[in-house]
Scaffold this motif. Structure first.
Motif, PDB file in Angstrom:
ATOM      1  N   PRO A  12       5.314  17.697  -7.894  1.00 48.83           N
ATOM      2  CA  PRO A  12       6.149  17.270  -6.760  1.00 48.83           C
ATOM      3  C   PRO A  12       5.938  15.794  -6.412  1.00 48.83           C
ATOM      4  O   PRO A  12       4.803  15.333  -6.330  1.00 48.83           O
ATOM      5  N   VAL A  13       7.039  15.086  -6.250  1.00 45.96           N
ATOM      6  CA  VAL A  13       7.018  13.656  -5.909  1.00 45.96           C
ATOM      7  C   VAL A  13       7.783  13.492  -4.600  1.00 45.96           C
ATOM      8  O   VAL A  13       8.852  14.094  -4.428  1.00 45.96           O
ATOM      9  N   LEU A  14       7.222  12.711  -3.679  1.00 50.80           N
ATOM     10  CA  LEU A  14       7.913  12.446  -2.409  1.00 50.80           C
ATOM     11  C   LEU A  14       8.114  10.946  -2.238  1.00 50.80           C
ATOM     12  O   LEU A  14       7.147  10.192  -2.117  1.00 50.80           O
ATOM     13  N   GLY A  15       9.364  10.516  -2.209  1.00 51.63           N
ATOM     14  CA  GLY A  15       9.686   9.119  -1.913  1.00 51.63           C
ATOM     15  C   GLY A  15       9.938   8.986  -0.424  1.00 51.63           C
ATOM     16  O   GLY A  15      10.615   9.822   0.175  1.00 51.63           O
ATOM     17  N   ILE A  16       9.372   7.954   0.190  1.00 53.97           N
ATOM     18  CA  ILE A  16       9.555   7.747   1.624  1.00 53.97           C
ATOM     19  C   ILE A  16      10.216   6.391   1.855  1.00 53.97           C
ATOM     20  O   ILE A  16       9.767   5.378   1.313  1.00 53.97           O
ATOM     21  N   CYS A  17      11.277   6.373   2.650  1.00 51.80           N
ATOM     22  CA  CYS A  17      11.974   5.146   3.062  1.00 51.80           C
ATOM     23  C   CYS A  17      12.471   4.387   1.836  1.00 51.80           C
ATOM     24  O   CYS A  17      13.325   4.880   1.117  1.00 51.80           O
TER      25      CYS A  17
ATOM     26  N   ASP B 136      -1.713   2.331  -9.093  1.00 55.26           N
ATOM     27  CA  ASP B 136      -0.532   2.096  -9.923  1.00 55.26           C
ATOM     28  C   ASP B 136      -0.876   2.380 -11.382  1.00 55.26           C
ATOM     29  O   ASP B 136      -0.215   1.893 -12.296  1.00 55.26           O
ATOM     30  N   ASP B 137      -1.891   3.204 -11.570  1.00 58.18           N
ATOM     31  CA  ASP B 137      -2.342   3.544 -12.916  1.00 58.18           C
ATOM     32  C   ASP B 137      -1.597   4.778 -13.427  1.00 58.18           C
ATOM     33  O   ASP B 137      -1.617   5.840 -12.808  1.00 58.18           O
ATOM     34  N   ALA B 138      -0.940   4.622 -14.563  1.00 58.48           N
ATOM     35  CA  ALA B 138      -0.075   5.681 -15.098  1.00 58.48           C
ATOM     36  C   ALA B 138      -0.843   6.978 -15.344  1.00 58.48           C
ATOM     37  O   ALA B 138      -0.353   8.071 -15.035  1.00 58.48           O
ATOM     38  N   VAL B 139      -2.039   6.879 -15.866  1.00 56.04           N
ATOM     39  CA  VAL B 139      -2.826   8.082 -16.177  1.00 56.04           C
ATOM     40  C   VAL B 139      -3.158   8.842 -14.894  1.00 56.04           C
ATOM     41  O   VAL B 139      -2.964  10.062 -14.806  1.00 56.04           O
ATOM     42  N   SER B 140      -3.633   8.109 -13.880  1.00 57.19           N
ATOM     43  CA  SER B 140      -3.956   8.752 -12.606  1.00 57.19           C
ATOM     44  C   SER B 140      -2.726   9.407 -12.001  1.00 57.19           C
ATOM     45  O   SER B 140      -2.799  10.512 -11.458  1.00 57.19           O
ATOM     46  N   LEU B 141      -1.588   8.739 -12.087  1.00 57.54           N
ATOM     47  CA  LEU B 141      -0.357   9.286 -11.505  1.00 57.54           C
ATOM     48  C   LEU B 141       0.046  10.574 -12.228  1.00 57.54           C
ATOM     49  O   LEU B 141       0.410  11.555 -11.596  1.00 57.54           O
ATOM     50  N   ARG B 142      -0.054  10.563 -13.545  1.00 58.03           N
ATOM     51  CA  ARG B 142       0.339  11.765 -14.302  1.00 58.03           C
ATOM     52  C   ARG B 142      -0.583  12.930 -14.014  1.00 58.03           C
ATOM     53  O   ARG B 142      -0.171  14.089 -14.063  1.00 58.03           O
ATOM     54  N   GLN B 143      -1.860  12.642 -13.701  1.00 56.18           N
ATOM     55  CA  GLN B 143      -2.829  13.716 -13.448  1.00 56.18           C
ATOM     56  C   GLN B 143      -2.804  14.229 -12.016  1.00 56.18           C
ATOM     57  O   GLN B 143      -3.425  15.250 -11.717  1.00 56.18           O
ATOM     58  N   ALA B 144      -2.133  13.516 -11.120  1.00 54.55           N
ATOM     59  CA  ALA B 144      -2.182  13.878  -9.689  1.00 54.55           C
ATOM     60  C   ALA B 144      -1.523  15.237  -9.444  1.00 54.55           C
ATOM     61  O   ALA B 144      -0.618  15.642 -10.172  1.00 54.55           O
ATOM     62  N   ASP B 145      -1.998  15.938  -8.385  1.00 56.50           N
ATOM     63  CA  ASP B 145      -1.336  17.190  -7.972  1.00 56.50           C
ATOM     64  C   ASP B 145       0.051  16.873  -7.444  1.00 56.50           C
ATOM     65  O   ASP B 145       1.009  17.594  -7.682  1.00 56.50           O
ATOM     66  N   LYS B 146       0.090  15.818  -6.645  1.00 53.61           N
ATOM     67  CA  LYS B 146       1.358  15.404  -6.058  1.00 53.61           C
ATOM     68  C   LYS B 146       1.370  13.885  -6.009  1.00 53.61           C
ATOM     69  O   LYS B 146       0.317  13.256  -5.960  1.00 53.61           O
ATOM     70  N   VAL B 147       2.545  13.322  -5.978  1.00 56.47           N
ATOM     71  CA  VAL B 147       2.657  11.863  -5.910  1.00 56.47           C
ATOM     72  C   VAL B 147       3.544  11.493  -4.731  1.00 56.47           C
ATOM     73  O   VAL B 147       4.643  12.053  -4.577  1.00 56.47           O
ATOM     74  N   ILE B 148       3.055  10.596  -3.900  1.00 55.08           N
ATOM     75  CA  ILE B 148       3.859  10.076  -2.789  1.00 55.08           C
ATOM     76  C   ILE B 148       4.185   8.621  -3.094  1.00 55.08           C
ATOM     77  O   ILE B 148       3.313   7.850  -3.510  1.00 55.08           O
TER      78      ILE B 148
ATOM     79  N   MET C  49      -4.130  14.597  -5.418  1.00 59.21           N
ATOM     80  CA  MET C  49      -3.168  13.916  -4.551  1.00 59.21           C
ATOM     81  C   MET C  49      -3.204  12.433  -4.825  1.00 59.21           C
ATOM     82  O   MET C  49      -4.266  11.833  -4.777  1.00 59.21           O
ATOM     83  N   GLN C  50      -2.074  11.830  -5.109  1.00 54.73           N
ATOM     84  CA  GLN C  50      -2.061  10.393  -5.349  1.00 54.73           C
ATOM     85  C   GLN C  50      -0.936   9.746  -4.555  1.00 54.73           C
ATOM     86  O   GLN C  50       0.091  10.360  -4.324  1.00 54.73           O
ATOM     87  N   SER C  51      -1.199   8.540  -4.176  1.00 47.79           N
ATOM     88  CA  SER C  51      -0.160   7.766  -3.533  1.00 47.79           C
ATOM     89  C   SER C  51       0.072   6.560  -4.428  1.00 47.79           C
ATOM     90  O   SER C  51      -0.875   5.946  -4.893  1.00 47.79           O
ATOM     91  N   LEU C  52       1.325   6.278  -4.704  1.00 45.12           N
ATOM     92  CA  LEU C  52       1.612   5.203  -5.650  1.00 45.12           C
ATOM     93  C   LEU C  52       1.505   3.842  -4.976  1.00 45.12           C
ATOM     94  O   LEU C  52       2.073   3.602  -3.921  1.00 45.12           O
ATOM     95  N   LYS C  53       0.765   2.956  -5.630  1.00 44.59           N
ATOM     96  CA  LYS C  53       0.611   1.606  -5.105  1.00 44.59           C
ATOM     97  C   LYS C  53       1.720   0.723  -5.663  1.00 44.59           C
ATOM     98  O   LYS C  53       1.983   0.735  -6.849  1.00 44.59           O
ATOM     99  N   TYR C  54       2.363  -0.023  -4.830  1.00 43.80           N
ATOM    100  CA  TYR C  54       3.239  -1.077  -5.337  1.00 43.80           C
ATOM    101  C   TYR C  54       3.416  -2.121  -4.264  1.00 43.80           C
ATOM    102  O   TYR C  54       2.788  -2.046  -3.208  1.00 43.80           O
ATOM    103  N   ASN C  55       4.207  -3.121  -4.546  1.00 41.82           N
ATOM    104  CA  ASN C  55       4.201  -4.292  -3.671  1.00 41.82           C
ATOM    105  C   ASN C  55       5.072  -4.093  -2.439  1.00 41.82           C
ATOM    106  O   ASN C  55       5.898  -4.913  -2.120  1.00 41.82           O
ATOM    107  N   ALA C  56       4.953  -2.987  -1.789  1.00 42.94           N
ATOM    108  CA  ALA C  56       5.795  -2.752  -0.631  1.00 42.94           C
ATOM    109  C   ALA C  56       5.061  -1.898   0.362  1.00 42.94           C
ATOM    110  O   ALA C  56       4.422  -0.906  -0.003  1.00 42.94           O
ATOM    111  N   GLY C  57       5.132  -2.337   1.591  1.00 44.88           N
ATOM    112  CA  GLY C  57       4.935  -1.405   2.649  1.00 44.88           C
ATOM    113  C   GLY C  57       3.584  -1.036   3.165  1.00 44.88           C
ATOM    114  O   GLY C  57       2.539  -1.421   2.690  1.00 44.88           O
ATOM    115  N   ASN C  58       3.688  -0.229   4.205  1.00 46.69           N
ATOM    116  CA  ASN C  58       2.552   0.195   4.993  1.00 46.69           C
ATOM    117  C   ASN C  58       1.999   1.490   4.408  1.00 46.69           C
ATOM    118  O   ASN C  58       2.195   2.566   4.927  1.00 46.69           O
TER     119      ASN C  58
END
Lengths: 191, 250
Positions: free
Chosen positions: A70-75, A29-41, A1-10
């Motif tokens: 599976p990727v979930l974008g919020i807001c 915000d590491d590309a390798v970790s994101l590609r390996q994640a079960d899911k990305v939020i 499970m990974q959550s993407l870090k970027y310059n926005a939000g709570n």
């Protein structure tokens, strides 16, 4: 499970909810970790053009487009998955071929508070009833399109949630939407 | 349809809720996290925590509390009380609060509203206005209502909206604690004059008072403390009543 870090939000509140639901997560915000994640939020409250710049500067726009899990974008995450946003007039990731527009000033903008979901379809809304309320905070909205899987009406009807292939997105904050929101997140986590 | 919000307010001192609370089903009535969970489960739409701690340890206890609340609560919450700088706001927001509420500090330094809004977005910034009807005018008071200012509530409300506030929490000092109903006139005036949500506060004593404020003004929410703490009006009962009165309620 990974959550993407970027310059926005709570991001903390999304992570708190994942922990409560019994899921481990990593903010990265590491590309390798994101590609390996079960899911990305891909969460966020923020401004579209500066968030897109952050993603592009790190080549994360390409990484996100290429994700197969599976990727979930919020807001703001949902808005950035669309084709174009009027907020800063910026081209976005283009997963959903729809436009993000600013609410006309016919009522209070931003929409802030609980509003109901209608015309629900797809796996995110298993066990959710038509007209259940979820929490929104936004001044921009994604237009209705063939990928819309939940509709909300505020000034205009808009995409409260979207789905295309492995990409899911919600304009509302499931992590702030009580038990209904937790159910929607669980539905995503169990995909 | 966007719903009207019902918002309990918790006063916090040294990390504990103050004012008596008599829920039988709460293990520790002074624990704000327990009380917040109870309110969230009851259907509160949002929570406000107002920190009235006056010690130097304040920042630390407040950020610890906010972290605990954020870990346990699945609805939005606002934290106010002594947020005097961008740095104070940052600590509270990074600890997990959805919004910060400014009061005296915004009057003293209006730029603070814009600074926080620029950094975190307008949706994060609530300006609390304490107002009292004196000499035929609704005037702004600061320092917990102790000190009058030259500002009129209506002018100050317009100004904070221009500066980037995302919401106004309007408390009528004349009504606060009376249980005689919200101050409908000033709530109506301000909610019609600004294009940001106005939360009415002060005076709620009955379910009808909430109906009144939602029918007669453009308030987006109603805030109260003691009637919820003492369980005089259970939140589910209030919300059911408002639904029967055709008020849009979750």
């Amino acid at each position: 499970m990974q959550s993407l870090k970027y310059n926005a939000g709570n991001i903390a509140s999304v992570q708190n909810t994942l922990t409560r639901l019994g899921y481990e997560s990593l903010v990265t915000d590491d590309a390798v970790s994101l590609r390996q994640a079960d899911k990305v939020i891909f969460p966020g409250v923020g401004e579209a053009s500066s968030a897109m710049k952050y993603l592009k500067d790190r080549n994360l726009d390409e990484v996100i487009r290429s994700l197969k899990q599976p990727v979930l974008g919020i807001c703001l995450g949902q808005q950035l998955l669309c084709a174009f946003s009027e907020e800063g007039n910026v081209n976005c990731l283009g997963i959903f071929k729809t436009m993000v527009k600013k609410f006309p000033p016919n009522d209070l903008v931003p929409q802030m508070g609980w509003n109901s979901l209608t015309k629900l379809s797809g796996p995110l809304f298993q066990g959710i009833n038509e007209s259940d309320d979820v929490y929104f905070v936004h001044s921009y909205y994604a237009e209705l399109c063939k990928n819309t899987v939940a509709t909300c009406d505020y000034i205009v009807p808009f995409s409260a949630a979207m789905n295309k292939d492995n990409f899911y997105a919600t304009q509302f904050h499931p992590e702030k939407s009580g038990s209904v929101g937790e159910q929607i997140l669980m539905n995503f986590l169990k995909l | 349809m966007l719903k009207k919000r019902i918002i309990p307010c918790l006063d916090i001192k040294n990390g504990r809720t103050v004012k008596g609370i008599n829920f039988l089903d709460i293990r520790d009535a002074g624990d704000p996290v327990e009380l917040a969970k109870k309110y969230a489960a009851d259907g509160a739409d949002e929570l406000v925590f107002l920190d009235i701690t006056a010690t130097e340890e304040k920042r630390k206890t407040l950020s610890e509390l906010v972290k605990k609340v954020a870990a346990e609560i699945n609805i939005p919450f606002t934290v106010g009380g002594g947020i005097n700088s961008l740095e104070d706001a940052e600590i509270v927001i990074k600890s997990g609060a959805d919004k910060v509420s400014l009061n005296s500090s915004a009057v003293k330094n209006p730029q603070l509203i814009s600074d926080i809004a620029d950094q975190y977005g307008s949706q994060c910034v609530v300006v609390a206005i304490d107002t009292k009807y004196v000499d035929n005018k609704w005037r702004v008071f600061v320092s917990g209502g102790k000190i009058p200012t030259d500002l009129l509530a209506i002018d100050w409300a317009k100004k904070v909206a221009e500066l980037g506030a995302g919401e106004i929490l309007l408390t009528s000092m004349n009504n606060d604690g009376t249980k005689a109903g919200f101050a409908l006139d000033i709530t109506k005036q301000i909610s019609e004059a600004v294009s940001i949500p106005v939360i009415a506060s002060g005076g709620a004593g009955t379910k009808e008072h909430f109906k009144e404020v939602f029918q007669k003004t453009k308030a987006s929410g109603g805030l109260a403390a003691s009637i919820f703490h003492y369980n005089e009006i259970p939140i589910p009962e209030l919300k059911n009543y408002l639904k029967t009165q055709n008020i849009p309620i979750r």
